[in-house]
Design an enzyme around this catalytic site. Structure first.
Site, short mmCIF file in Angstrom:
data_model
loop_
_atom_site.label_atom_id
_atom_site.label_comp_id
_atom_site.label_asym_id
_atom_site.label_seq_id
_atom_site.Cartn_x
_atom_site.Cartn_y
_atom_site.Cartn_z
N GLU A 37 0.83 -1.21 0.00
CA GLU A 37 0.00 0.00 0.00
C GLU A 37 0.86 1.26 0.00
O GLU A 37 1.81 1.38 0.77
CB GLU A 37 -0.91 0.06 1.23
CG GLU A 37 -1.71 1.36 1.25
CD GLU A 37 -2.48 1.64 2.53
OE1 GLU A 37 -2.51 0.78 3.42
OE2 GLU A 37 -3.04 2.74 2.60
N ASP A 61 9.58 11.93 17.71
CA ASP A 61 9.18 13.28 17.36
C ASP A 61 9.62 14.23 18.47
O ASP A 61 9.41 13.97 19.64
CB ASP A 61 7.65 13.31 17.22
CG ASP A 61 7.17 14.57 16.58
OD1 ASP A 61 6.39 14.48 15.63
OD2 ASP A 61 7.58 15.67 17.02
N ASP A 73 9.12 5.92 15.20
CA ASP A 73 8.94 7.35 14.91
C ASP A 73 9.26 8.12 16.19
O ASP A 73 8.67 7.87 17.24
CB ASP A 73 7.47 7.58 14.50
CG ASP A 73 7.19 9.03 14.18
OD1 ASP A 73 8.15 9.83 14.16
OD2 ASP A 73 6.01 9.38 13.96
#
Lengths: 420, 511
Positions: free
Chosen positions: A46, A111, A109
């Site tokens: 995807e 941040d 991830d």
């Protein structure tokens, strides 16, 4: 000629050029198709596009490199995300009854906004060289843990374009992990827990340090003072001091530390006062055994990587593809080398307008020299400051390719024997 | 019972009970093929359901799983339910082939497979079933002695062998450092090297040494390996059963299987029960009727005009559950958020999610408000306000807040004690008591808290309500625990047991 400052308004003009001349489709496709050792690995992946005006298209998929190239150039997405590999082509998902993700890189991830309570230089979306050090530490600690503890080798580290980093773990075994194994790895690597109503977010509660924590501590320790005590000035004001003190559970000890600190003038002497009080308590055996890593707990709370673990836990979470352009900053999401993370400077990551300017310059110089032929042979990204990121990326892809070369030969060999 | 229709199985299961069930502990690889009466079928299902339910209840009390305190509490609970024998057989197996023992093994085998049929039908059911069965398995495994374990491993073709002495010596310092618990006996213990994916729980909590993808576990933790093998097998088997379930079209069984779980799931609060709640009253409700988790979120939202993703979900779905309409919800979030961002940004980034919660976007499912269990288990990081205040707050900060809310110091003290003992939901009940002047019926869901509060405050007529769950005091005696509650207001689709059909009266063989 000086390159102009990036403005988000210029994206519609710049993106077509970027996708036409600069985006490294070759290595990108080689990476994401994983040699197609498993058939249709690329076709069943995807992708999702974010177009102008926040139009969001999920479940895109491509037949091959040309198809992907054409589609990206046609749509010029502001952002490309990569999702999971499914059993069928995501675009045809309505034709099957069960549409479940099968495989996916293990992703992390980190941040900068999650560090807002421990950094004072910036907040929110802003970053500077001081707080970037948190990212460097996070990268070193995670990289070591993933390689040494879990045995992963193919880690792709990418600057996210504004204020964070992504890590893609691409080993075969990592891509095949199920959801519960993913959340296990993520939680194994998560030490700082608790929200706004919890002051003390790292509690070790043990009389020994787990090897992964000890390794993290060894990475953090030499830098802690310069990073936190000096740069972030965590003992700079009475409020900040009381925040540090709130991490000391024992009342009597806290008072003693407070007293000792008040005798000192500079932050680093105050920090030394804290550690020496704790040391003397340990020496005198006044500190409960499972509380003895108090100093470590404080250091870890201020520096240990803060993961957005929900990104890592899920299989179908989308993550921005490397070499996208961050729509707000215009910076490229560029891969970097984790071993040299401290040399990576997010402030100097090339922006899209800078890159386009650079190709123009290069072409002009070459034409002046009248060397038309060599001009064509050089890939456009080689002419720009994007090259460094592509080189790191290609190196990563090459190593990855070594792992499936053996398998491809085996497949060919078994085909060969069948012919007899 | 021949669900799998695997013929090769037949020859294995035909045999005396002693051959069929050689060991107290089973991996349930092979489904039973036998004839039982419908009422037996039902009784077996209900009994095992009671066992699993007891486990769940005891877990809620907050004692460390498998600790002595936990076991005592389980024993007490199971005795109360008339399952004393089951408890004894599970924790102190005689492992002799007595007739009673063999009958127990057979019942264990049958009932496990019956519940598989009932619990394979959705992700949520499967998860619940696997979690409980796993606890039962662990409880039993830990009651075995070394010989019995070896026998069990041999019988099930599970070959694990300890690492060599040299290998162990080479990594001894790391084992000392990273193996959980006392180091005193480590040098004498055998260590096993297994893929880390086999012992996720131990790795997750950093209780073992992990290197290059392998975990090194001491023999005392071996149960973790076994339970992960069991979990994997059971998970796969449930999926398999689910796929073959359409083959079961017996009109007597299907309704029974479908109805079995309903009474245990509790309400989902997808559709509000009272009238509409007006957003202008939310501040008032927050003070009077919100559970603490929602009150914290509400106040955080009012102060910061923002909540992070999971805070928005937890609070947003709760609001839906208490009866805030989509339109009002949109207005509520917009009014707050636009104090720190422009309307455009809100419409772009957040309006979608509000509609999403109400099933108007994306998958268009009507999402269920979070239960206490889900909230307690959620992961909470820096900057977050969601989660369960009783679990995710420092006791001190919590106590200060409670005091600021005007809770008497006696209650604050009691709540703090409960929190220290990890009894989060009980603490929440105390908070209810402190704010309402009467005890709650046991808090399991923030929306249930709200409903109860509204009733207690007289804002809403008391709806004749059956107890939420088994643990409330007034469960009817001599009644099946799984008799569904009479359905209020709306018809639950799966309530096929309802009415007066007494299945147990139909005494027919289920072949």
């Amino acid at each position: 000629m000086k390159v102009e400052e990036f403005s988000p308004d210029s994206l519609p003009d710049l993106l077509p050029l970027y996708y036409k001349r600069l985006f490294p489709y070759g290595p990108f496709h080689r990476w994401i198709s994983y040699g197609n050792v498993e058939p249709n690995y690329f076709q069943n992946r995807e992708f999702s596009f974010t177009l102008a005006e926040d139009i969001y298209i999920r479940f895109k998929s491509f037949i091959g490199r040309e198809d992907m190239e054409k589609e990206i150039q046609k749509r010029c997405p502001y952002k490309i995300d990569i999702g999971a590999v499914y059993a069928t082509r995501p675009q045809e998902r309505h034709m099957t009854a069960v549409f479940q993700p099968q495989e996916r890189e293990l992703v992390f991830d980190i941040d900068m906004t999650d560090y807002d309570d421990v950094r004072s230089c910036c907040s929110g979306a802003d970053i500077c060289n001081k707080c970037w050090k948190f990212m460097v530490l996070a990268c070193k600690i995670l990289d070591a843990a993933l390689r040494e503890d879990f045995g992963y080798e193919h880690l792709l580290w990418v600057f996210s374009g504004r204020r964070g980093v992504h890590c893609w773990v691409c080993d075969d075994s990592a891509r095949k992990l199920d959801v519960s194994a993913r959340s296990t790895v993520a939680e194994y690597l998560q030490l700082v827990t608790g929200g706004e109503n919890k002051a003390k977010k790292v509690v070790l509660n043990s009389d020994k340090l787990h090897h992964s924590i000890r390794r993290a501590k060894n990475i953090i320790e030499p830098q802690f003072e310069s990073m936190c005590v000096e740069d972030q000035d965590i003992l700079g004001t009475p409020e900040k001091i009381s925040k540090v003190l709130s991490l000391v559970p024992d009342d009597q000890m806290r008072q003693e530390i407070e007293k000792e600190m008040s005798k000192q003038n500079t932050p680093s002497m105050k920090w030394a006062a804290l550690t020496s009080v704790v040391q003397s308590w340990i020496k005198r055996g006044q500190l409960k055994k499972w509380r003895q890593f108090l100093v470590e707990e404080i250091m870890l709370q201020y520096t240990y990587p803060r993961l957005d673990i929900n990104v890592s836990k899920g299989m179908n979470h989308l993550l921005k593809a490397p070499f996208c352009i961050h729509p707000k900053t215009g910076k490229v999401c560029i891969p970097f080398n984790p071993r040299a993370a401290e040399k990576f400077n997010p402030m100097t990551v090339p922006t899209i307008n800078q890159l386009i300017h650079e190709i123009g310059q290069f072409d002009k110089e070459q034409t002046q020299e009248g060397d038309e032929v060599s001009l064509r042979r050089v890939k456009d990204y080689r002419k720009t400051s994007l090259n460094k990121g592509v080189v790191i990326f290609e190196e990563f892809v090459r190593k990855l390719e070594d792992t499936w070369k053996g398998k491809q030969i085996k497949i060919e060999a078994s085909d060969a024997t069948l012919k007899f | 019972m021949d669900i799998s229709r695997r013929r090769k199985v037949t020859k294995v299961v035909a045999g005396s009970l002693a051959e069929l069930y050689p060991h107290n502990l089973q991996m349930y690889y092979i489904p039973p093929i036998t004839e039982i009466s419908l009422s037996e079928f039902e009784d077996l299902a209900l009994e095992r359901l009671k066992v699993l339910r007891c486990l769940e209840l005891v877990n809620l009390k907050g004692a460390n799983k498998f600790s002595d305190e936990w076991k005592a509490s389980l024993c007490e609970e199971m005795t109360k339910q008339g399952l004393k024998n089951f408890y004894k057989m599970s924790t102190a197996p005689t492992c002799k082939q007595t007739d009673a023992e063999l009958q127990y093994r057979k019942k264990d085998h049958l009932s496990h497979f019956i519940l598989r049929l009932a619990y394979c039908r959705s992700d949520e059911l499967r998860r619940w079933f696997i979690a409980r069965e796993l606890e039962l398995f662990k409880l039993r495994f830990m009651s075995l002695n070394a010989d019995e374990i070896r026998e069990f491993l041999n019988m099930n073709n599970l070959s694990y062998s300890p690492i060599s002495a040299e290998e162990k010596d080479a990594i001894m310092p790391s084992l000392y450092e990273s193996t959980y618990g006392s180091t005193a006996l480590l040098s004498e213990k055998d260590f096993f090297r297994v893929p880390f994916t086999d012992v996720l729980e131990l790795v997750r909590s950093r209780k073992v040494f992990v290197q290059a993808g392998y975990a090194y576990i001491p023999s005392s933790e071996f149960v973790a390996v076994m339970s992960s093998v069991y979990r994997a097998t059971l998970g796969q088997a449930l999926m398999m059963t689910y796929r073959r379930l359409p083959n079961v079209d017996d009109e007597r069984l299907v309704p029974l299987l479908k109805g079995l779980h309903t009474s245990y799931v509790g309400e989902d609060f997808k559709t509000p029960k009272g009238g509409e709640i007006c957003i202008e009253d939310l501040d008032k409700h927050a003070r009077a009727s919100y559970p603490l988790c929602m009150r914290f979120l509400h106040e955080a939202l009012r102060t910061h005009h923002h909540l992070r993703h999971f805070g928005r979900l937890q609070y947003g779905l709760f609001l839906k559950g208490i009866g805030v309409s989509l339109q009002d919800a949109m207005r509520f979030w917009r009014e707050e958020f636009t104090r720190i961002m422009d309307v455009d940004k809100f419409e772009k980034e957040h309006a979608y999610n509000v509609r999403y919660n109400y099933g108007q976007e994306g998958k268009r499912t009507n999402y269920t408000p979070y239960s206490c269990m889900k909230i307690i288990c959620s992961s909470v990081g820096p900057g977050d306000h969601h989660g369960c205040p009783f679990k995710h707050s420092d006791v001190k900060i919590l106590a200060n807040k409670l005091q600021a809310y005007g809770i008497s110091s006696q209650y604050v003290g009691e709540i703090s004690e409960l929190v220290k003992g990890n009894h989060y939901q009980v603490a929440c009940g105390k908070y209810f008591e402190a704010t309402h002047g009467k005890p709650s019926n046991g808090i399991q869901h923030p929306n249930q808290y709200f409903e109860e509060s509204q009733v207690a405050l007289g804002n809403r007529p008391a709806i004749k309500q059956e107890p939420m769950s088994q643990n409330s005091q007034h469960s009817q005696p001599n009644n099946y625990p799984s008799k569904p509650k009479p359905v209020k207001q709306e018809k639950v689709e799966e309530d096929v047991w309802g009415g007066d059909i007494d299945l147990s009266s139909i005494d027919m063989d289920v072949a």
